[in-house]
Design a protein around this motif. Structure first.
Motif, PDB file in Angstrom:
ATOM      1  N   ARG A 187       0.852  -1.344  -0.049  1.00 12.64           N
ATOM      2  CA  ARG A 187       0.017  -0.029   0.045  1.00 12.64           C
ATOM      3  C   ARG A 187       1.011   1.092  -0.096  1.00 12.64           C
ATOM      4  O   ARG A 187       0.425   2.359  -0.415  1.00 12.64           O
ATOM      5  CB  ARG A 187      -0.797  -0.030   1.210  1.00 12.64           C
ATOM      6  N   GLU A 188       2.177   1.101   0.495  1.00 14.77           N
ATOM      7  CA  GLU A 188       3.083   2.303   0.610  1.00 14.77           C
ATOM      8  C   GLU A 188       3.053   3.113  -0.679  1.00 14.77           C
ATOM      9  O   GLU A 188       2.825   4.386  -0.854  1.00 14.77           O
ATOM     10  CB  GLU A 188       4.293   2.063   1.015  1.00 14.77           C
ATOM     11  N   PRO A 189       3.545   2.440  -1.802  1.00 14.51           N
ATOM     12  CA  PRO A 189       3.803   3.228  -3.114  1.00 14.51           C
ATOM     13  C   PRO A 189       2.181   3.602  -3.562  1.00 14.51           C
ATOM     14  O   PRO A 189       2.292   4.554  -4.508  1.00 14.51           O
ATOM     15  CB  PRO A 189       4.292   2.234  -4.095  1.00 14.51           C
ATOM     16  N   ASN A 219      -0.086   5.073  -1.752  1.00 13.36           N
ATOM     17  CA  ASN A 219      -0.404   6.003  -1.092  1.00 13.36           C
ATOM     18  C   ASN A 219      -1.620   5.878  -0.295  1.00 13.36           C
ATOM     19  O   ASN A 219      -2.684   6.540  -0.436  1.00 13.36           O
ATOM     20  CB  ASN A 219      -0.350   7.518  -1.521  1.00 13.36           C
ATOM     21  N   ASP A 220      -1.841   4.498   0.022  1.00 12.02           N
ATOM     22  CA  ASP A 220      -3.177   4.105   0.698  1.00 12.02           C
ATOM     23  C   ASP A 220      -3.039   3.359   2.106  1.00 12.02           C
ATOM     24  O   ASP A 220      -3.760   2.428   2.347  1.00 12.02           O
ATOM     25  CB  ASP A 220      -3.878   3.104  -0.314  1.00 12.02           C
ATOM     26  N   ALA A 221      -2.297   4.097   2.804  1.00  9.55           N
ATOM     27  CA  ALA A 221      -1.943   3.417   4.042  1.00  9.55           C
ATOM     28  C   ALA A 221      -3.337   3.229   5.197  1.00  9.55           C
ATOM     29  O   ALA A 221      -3.411   2.366   5.871  1.00  9.55           O
ATOM     30  CB  ALA A 221      -0.966   4.153   4.870  1.00  9.55           C
ATOM     31  N   ASP A 222      -4.413   4.079   4.840  1.00  6.08           N
ATOM     32  CA  ASP A 222      -5.660   4.140   5.507  1.00  6.08           C
ATOM     33  C   ASP A 222      -6.620   3.362   4.997  1.00  6.08           C
ATOM     34  O   ASP A 222      -7.749   3.125   5.347  1.00  6.08           O
ATOM     35  CB  ASP A 222      -6.202   5.624   5.370  1.00  6.08           C
ATOM     36  N   ARG A 247      -8.629   3.698  -0.485  1.00  6.95           N
ATOM     37  CA  ARG A 247      -8.777   3.466  -2.039  1.00  6.95           C
ATOM     38  C   ARG A 247      -8.711   1.836  -2.487  1.00  6.95           C
ATOM     39  O   ARG A 247      -9.498   1.728  -3.508  1.00  6.95           O
ATOM     40  CB  ARG A 247      -7.779   4.207  -2.732  1.00  6.95           C
TER      41      ARG A 247
END
Length: 109
Positions: free
Chosen positions: A12-14, A16-19, A22
């Motif tokens: 998820r880091e690349p 940008n979806d740590a939460d 998406r």
């Protein structure tokens, strides 16, 4: 060894979806399973002794079945698939580059 959930969370880091807003876990799990199937197609030797056994899908709580280098490859694959399906923010060049990273990582490990 990492769990499948841990591999997905690192993937998820690349994105940008740590939460987890998406891309739901279920979507990334499907991509991970597709990526594993593709790895076994590119590198059938990774299934040595299991050629006649169908590739089993993994669950979030399972241990990731391959090495750390393959975890990195799967992360590239998840980004690739996510970029292809994200119509609003699609970046074909990024998707192509991450797929190239995936195939290179699989071929050299």
């Amino acid at each position: 060894m990492a769990t499948v959930q841990e591999v997905i969370d690192r993937g998820r880091e690349p994105l940008n979806d740590a939460d987890k807003v998406r891309y739901p876990d279920s979507t990334l799990l499907n991509y991970l399973n597709d990526g594993l199937a593709e790895i076994y197609t590119i590198r059938p030797d990774l299934r040595f002794g299991s050629y006649g056994t169908p590739v089993a899908r993994v669950a979030l709580t399972d241990t990731f079945p391959l090495s750390f280098a393959h975890e990195v490859a799967i992360k590239h694959y998840m980004v690739y698939r996510s970029e292809l399906t994200d119509d609003e923010n699609v970046n074909t060049n990024r998707a192509d580059k991450t797929y190239q990273l995936f195939t290179k990582a699989v071929a050299t490990t």
